[in-house]
Design a protein around this motif. Structure first.
Motif: not given
Length: 396
Positions: A347-353
Motif C-alpha cells: 500500500h502506498w500512502l501520501r506523506l502529506d495527507s
C-alpha cells in the motif's frame, strides 16, 4: 478512513485516540464505514482512485522464505545489488535493476537475520549463533565465528567492525577482517519478551540499540563503551505479560535525535548525544519507526498508520483503513509511505495527507519484513514464502 489532526488540537486528539487503544476497536469514535473491520478481524480493503500504477521491474524466488518463524528477514540493497538470506541456508546476490542472479551460496546453516552489507562484506547470523561473513562480489566465505546465542537482527557494518546483536542481550563488535572479537556489551533481559530484536543502527560514531526492558542504549562503535541509556517505557504490571515493554522494532536516527517505539505503548524522541527526552507520546508498536522529512512514521498494534510531527510528536494524520492487517514497518519511497500486509498487498500512502494512492498484490503470503528502498528510488520487498520483487513508481 483517514483522520487528520489540525495543529491546534493535535496533541489532545492524538492522546484521546491512543488512550482508547485498550478497547477492542476505536473506529466508531471517528465514524464507522461499511469496510471497517470488526474487532480482531482484518479490515476489508477500501476502494480508491489510484494516482499511479507501480511498475514491477522483476520478480524472483529466493527459497522457502521465513514462513512462520517471525524473523522479519528483509533484503539488503547496496551498490546496485540486492542481497538476501533465508532459514534454509541460502544467501543470494541479485542485480537491482534486473533481478539477475549474481551469485548464490547454499549451506546447512539456518540463517535468521537480514544481511548486513558494507565494505565488500555480507554478514549474516544464524539461529545457532553463527556469524558468517561472505565476499560481497563472489559469495565466498571470508570467516565464520560463533556467539553465545541466536542472532536475530541485521548485523551493522561500521568502522571496520561487524556489530552483531544476539538474542541474549549481548552486542558484539567483531573485526571485519577476520571475525575476531574486539568488544562485547552485555545486558540482562526480562523473562518474557517479544520475538525478535531490532537491528543496531549507527549515528555519528555511536551505535543505538533497543532493549526488551524498554530502554535504548547508545554505545561507542569503536570500543562498545556505553555512552548513555534511557527508558522509553517502564516494564510495569503484575504479570510478565503486563510488563512487556520491548523496543524491538526499527529505530530511526536523525542528525540530532533518536526515535524509538515500545510494545508497552510509548514512542519517544531522544537527543542523540545524551539521550535526553525531546518528546514522548502514547503509541504502541512492535514494528518500529521511519523518518520522512519533518515526520515520523509508525504503525501501531491495531494496524493504524501514523504520521507524527518530528519536532513535538503531535499527530499529523492517522490512516485506519488497514486495521488488523498485520502491517510491516513503513518504508519511504519518494513522497509516499509504503507498508505491506498479511495478504501480500503493498500500500502506498501520501506523506502529506495519508491518502491511499496505489496498491498492488505482491503475492499471497504475508509481508512482515520492512520494504527496502534504494538510493535510486527502487523499492524491494520479500514475503514469507520467499517471493522477492522490485518496484518503481513515477518520480521515485
Amino acid at each position: 478512513m483517514i483522520v487528520r489532526f489540525p495543529i491546534v488540537r493535535a496533541a489532545t486528539v492524538g492522546l484521546l485516540v491512543i488512550g482508547l487503544a485498550g478497547c477492542n476497536t476505536i473506529k466508531g469514535w471517528f465514524g464507522k464505514g461499511d469496510k471497517t473491520a470488526e474487532a480482531g478481524e482484518p479490515a476489508e480493503l477500501v476502494d480508491f482512485e489510484p494516482a499511479f500504477k507501480p511498475e514491477r521491474l522483476w520478480r524472483e524466488s529466493i527459497g522457502k522464505g521465513e514462513q512462520r518463524l517471525w524473523l522479519r528477514q528483509a533484503p539488503a540493497v547496496a551498490e546496485g545489488r540486492v542481497y538476501t538470506a533465508d532459514a534454509s541456508g541460502r544467501v543470494k546476490a541479485l542485480a537491482l535493476e534486473t533481478g539477475r542472479e549474481v551469485w548464490a551460496v547454499k549451506s546447512k546453516l539456518r540463517y535468521s537475520t537480514s544481511p548486513g552489507v558494507g565494505a565488500g562484506y555480507v554478514v549474516v547470523g544464524t539461529m545457532e549463533g553463527q556469524v558468517v561473513a561472505l565476499d560481497a562480489d563472489t559469495g565466498g566465505e571470508r570467516w565464520s565465528v560463533r556467539v553465545l546465542s541466536e542472532v536475530a537482527s541485521r548485523p551493522l557494518i561500521s568502522e571496520g567492525l561487524a556489530i552483531v546483536r544476539s538474542s541474549d542481550g549481548r552486542v558484539y563488535g567483531l573485526d571485519l577482517a577476520d571475525g575476531r572479537r574486539r568488544w562485547v556489551f552485555a545486558r540482562g533481559l526480562p523473562a518474557l519478551t517479544v520475538r525478535g530484536n531490532g537491528a543496531p543502527v549507527l549515528g555519528q560514531g555511536v551505535v543505538y540499540v533497543g532493549y526488551d526492558d524498554g530502554t535504548v542504549v547508545a554505545l561507542r562503535a569503536q570500543d562498545g563503551l556505553r555512552v548513555w541509556e534511557r527508558s522509553v517505557a517502564e516494564p510495569e504490571g503484575r504479570s510478565e505479560l503486563d510488563r512487556m515493554a520491548d523496543v524491538d522494532g526499527e529505530l530511526a536516527v536523525g542528525l540530532d535525535a533518536v526515535f524509538a517505539a515500545s510494545f508497552k505503548g510509548r514512542l519517544a524522541a531522544l537527543t542523540a548525544n545524551g539521550g535526553s527526552p525531546v518528546w514522548n507520546r502514547e503509541l504502541k508498536s512492535a514494528t518500529g519507526v521511519a523518518l520522512a522529512r519533518d515526520r515520523v512514521l509508525a504503525v501501531d498494534v491495531q494496524g493504524d498508520v501514523w504520521a507524527l510531527d518530528r519536532n513535538n510528536g503531535n499527530a499529523v494524520w492517522r490512516q485506519d483503513a488497514l486495521a488488523m492487517r498485520w502491517l510491516s514497518s513503513p518504508a519511504v519511497q519518494g513522497e509516499h509511505a509504503v507498508v505491506g500486509d498479511l495478504e501480500g498487498y503493498l500500500h502506498w500512502l501520501r506523506l502529506d495527507s495519508g491518502d491511499f494512492v496505489a496498491r498492488i498484490k505482491h503475492g499471497g503470503d504475508p509481508i512482515r519484513a520492512t520494504p527496502q528502498v534504494s538510493p535510486e528510488g527502487i523499492l524491494v520487498v520479500v514475503d514469507t514464502d520467499g517471493r522477492l520483487a522490485a518496484y518503481r513508481i513515477g518520480g521515485g
